[in-house]
Design a protein around this motif. Structure first.
Motif, mmCIF file in Angstrom:
data_model
loop_
_atom_site.group_PDB
_atom_site.id
_atom_site.type_symbol
_atom_site.label_atom_id
_atom_site.label_comp_id
_atom_site.label_asym_id
_atom_site.label_seq_id
_atom_site.Cartn_x
_atom_site.Cartn_y
_atom_site.Cartn_z
ATOM 1 N N MET A 142 0.871 -0.995 -0.236
ATOM 2 C CA MET A 142 0.231 0.055 -0.015
ATOM 3 C C MET A 142 0.820 1.152 -0.119
ATOM 4 S SD MET A 142 -3.162 1.068 2.580
ATOM 5 C CE MET A 142 -4.111 -0.007 2.522
ATOM 6 N N SER A 143 0.830 2.523 -0.331
ATOM 7 C CA SER A 143 1.341 3.990 -0.517
ATOM 8 C C SER A 143 0.462 4.280 0.189
ATOM 9 C CB SER A 143 1.163 4.101 -1.968
ATOM 10 O OG SER A 143 1.750 5.533 -2.289
ATOM 11 N N LEU A 144 1.172 4.416 0.868
ATOM 12 C CA LEU A 144 1.307 5.682 2.096
ATOM 13 C C LEU A 144 0.848 7.139 1.800
ATOM 14 C CD1 LEU A 144 3.570 4.113 5.393
ATOM 15 C CD2 LEU A 144 1.071 3.281 4.814
ATOM 16 N N SER A 145 -0.306 7.815 2.531
ATOM 17 C CA SER A 145 -0.299 9.343 2.744
ATOM 18 C C SER A 145 0.969 10.002 2.845
ATOM 19 C CB SER A 145 -1.563 9.750 3.150
ATOM 20 O OG SER A 145 -1.722 11.844 2.895
ATOM 21 N N VAL A 146 1.458 11.057 2.646
ATOM 22 C CA VAL A 146 2.858 11.651 2.809
ATOM 23 C C VAL A 146 3.012 13.185 2.360
ATOM 24 C CG1 VAL A 146 4.040 10.270 1.100
ATOM 25 C CG2 VAL A 146 5.975 11.255 2.946
ATOM 26 N N GLU A 147 3.511 13.202 3.778
ATOM 27 C CA GLU A 147 3.214 14.925 3.633
ATOM 28 C C GLU A 147 5.156 15.099 3.743
ATOM 29 O OE1 GLU A 147 2.329 19.175 5.541
ATOM 30 O OE2 GLU A 147 1.630 17.500 6.056
ATOM 31 N N LEU A 189 4.771 -5.492 10.940
ATOM 32 C CA LEU A 189 6.155 -4.439 11.295
ATOM 33 C C LEU A 189 6.852 -4.741 10.202
ATOM 34 C CD1 LEU A 189 6.641 -2.821 13.316
ATOM 35 C CD2 LEU A 189 8.775 -4.611 14.058
ATOM 36 N N ASP A 190 7.469 -6.123 9.449
ATOM 37 C CA ASP A 190 8.389 -5.088 8.717
ATOM 38 C C ASP A 190 7.277 -4.941 7.147
ATOM 39 O OD1 ASP A 190 10.426 -6.785 10.235
ATOM 40 O OD2 ASP A 190 10.108 -8.291 8.580
ATOM 41 N N ARG A 191 6.480 -5.236 6.789
ATOM 42 C CA ARG A 191 5.736 -4.310 5.681
ATOM 43 C C ARG A 191 5.457 -2.878 6.086
ATOM 44 N NH1 ARG A 191 1.966 -7.845 4.932
ATOM 45 N NH2 ARG A 191 -0.106 -6.679 5.886
ATOM 46 N N ASP A 244 8.388 -1.610 5.356
ATOM 47 C CA ASP A 244 8.829 -1.553 4.161
ATOM 48 C C ASP A 244 8.447 -0.084 3.581
ATOM 49 O OD1 ASP A 244 10.453 -3.434 4.537
ATOM 50 O OD2 ASP A 244 9.349 -4.841 3.392
ATOM 51 N N GLU A 245 6.892 0.445 3.971
ATOM 52 C CA GLU A 245 5.632 1.304 2.994
ATOM 53 C C GLU A 245 6.272 2.874 3.627
ATOM 54 O OE1 GLU A 245 2.260 -0.223 4.542
ATOM 55 O OE2 GLU A 245 2.308 -1.708 2.851
ATOM 56 N N VAL A 299 9.630 3.448 4.349
ATOM 57 C CA VAL A 299 10.757 3.461 4.350
ATOM 58 C C VAL A 299 10.391 4.037 3.036
ATOM 59 C CG1 VAL A 299 13.102 2.822 3.600
ATOM 60 C CG2 VAL A 299 12.205 2.554 5.948
ATOM 61 N N ALA A 300 9.719 2.941 1.975
ATOM 62 C CA ALA A 300 9.122 3.868 0.962
ATOM 63 C C ALA A 300 8.526 4.740 0.951
ATOM 64 C CB ALA A 300 8.224 2.852 -0.284
ATOM 65 N N SER A 301 8.257 5.299 1.376
ATOM 66 C CA SER A 301 7.714 6.832 1.136
ATOM 67 C C SER A 301 8.726 8.314 1.247
ATOM 68 C CB SER A 301 6.467 7.353 2.723
ATOM 69 O OG SER A 301 6.818 7.982 4.205
ATOM 70 N N ALA A 302 9.944 7.608 1.659
ATOM 71 C CA ALA A 302 10.344 8.598 1.999
ATOM 72 C C ALA A 302 11.477 8.996 0.454
ATOM 73 C CB ALA A 302 11.491 8.321 3.216
ATOM 74 N N VAL A 303 11.983 7.760 0.301
ATOM 75 C CA VAL A 303 13.076 6.923 -0.846
ATOM 76 C C VAL A 303 12.349 7.526 -1.830
ATOM 77 C CG1 VAL A 303 13.388 5.252 -2.323
ATOM 78 C CG2 VAL A 303 13.695 5.362 0.266
ATOM 79 N N ASP A 304 10.565 7.261 -2.195
ATOM 80 C CA ASP A 304 9.962 7.949 -3.305
ATOM 81 C C ASP A 304 9.411 9.109 -3.033
ATOM 82 O OD1 ASP A 304 9.483 5.209 -3.734
ATOM 83 O OD2 ASP A 304 7.116 5.277 -2.758
#
Length: 249
Positions: free
Chosen positions: A1-6, A60-62, A65-66, A68-73
């Motif tokens: 799932m892609s998280l909402s991020v600011e 937890l691991d998933r 990952d989501e 961390v991906a919000s920052a990398v993306d």
């Protein structure tokens, strides 16, 4: 799932990991101040903020990952992680799972695994969440989020009580289910980045001895105490922010 991020600010990265039944905006009231010198990445977990409820149980691991991906993306390749409550095991696991990305940790009002005291709180929280009485749920949340002094100092009590009863994120039950399974004690001695542990000394939801365990088992970790109940961002944010700013330097 892609998280909402600011994403706000510029400079070194700082990834925020919020608590159960909260959101980045609710748990970190000083995002603007942090963003004056850093690039702040503030995702919301499934069922919090702008992120839809998960279609499957959280793991937890998933979730790590989501997050961390919000920052990398967002183009932030390396970052410190500021974890609050449930966000502390998220931060710990991120440091072990992504050592090439995580540069520092701030762990606030946290824990490595749910002890018996916390499990009793989780069980009662879940029972009230599943029941029809939102006023009873609000009483539990307020009793365990604020110290007595903070409760007695609230002026707009009716509004605070109402908003607590009505403002429960849809993913809260999923967050509580995840908290029962969290176990990151074996990760603690593996952490090799600078770490600040912030204990909330009047916390009745997650006892401050849990912060002591984090500090004792993470190599080189520094422990500071803040006079606050669990919801430090609402009760006593200034010394918390000061400790974070001093540590991140």
């Amino acid at each position: 799932m892609s998280l909402s991020v600011e994403v706000r600010g510029s400079g070194p990265g700082l990834l925020l990991a919020h608590g159960a039944g909260g959101s980045a905006a609710a748990n970190f009231p000083f995002i603007d101040e942090l963003a004056e010198k850093r690039t702040i990445v503030a995702p919301d977990y499934p069922g919090s903020g702008g992120t839809p409820k998960a279609e499957q149980p959280l793991e937890l691991d998933r979730l790590v990952d989501e997050v961390v991906a919000s920052a990398v993306d967002a183009g932030v390749e390396t970052f410190g992680v500021l974890g609050y409550s449930m966000g502390t095991p998220v931060a710990v696991r991120a440091a072990v799972r992504y050592p090439e990305r995580v540069t520092s940790l701030v762990l606030t009002a946290g824990f490595a695994a749910a002890d018996r005291h916390f499990r009793l709180n989780l069980d009662l929280w879940q029972q009230l969440l599943d029941g029809p009485d939102r006023d009873a749920l609000a009483r539990f949340v307020l009793l365990n989020c604020f110290s007595p002094a903070a409760l007695n100092s609230i002026d707009d009590w009716d509004e605070v009580f109402r908003s607590t009863a009505e403002g429960v994120p849809v993913g809260t039950g999923d967050h509580l289910d995840l908290l029962r399974t969290v176990e990151v004690r074996a990760d603690l001695p593996k952490i090799s980045v600078p770490t600040l542990v912030v204990a909330t000394t009047r916390d009745t939801l997650v006892s401050p001895h849990n912060s002591g365990e984090l500090a004792a088992k993470i190599p080189g970790a520094r422990l500071v105490e803040v006079d606050s109940g669990h919801l430090i961002g609402a009760e006593n944010p200034k010394p918390w922010l000061a400790a974070i700013q001093d540590f991140l330097g």
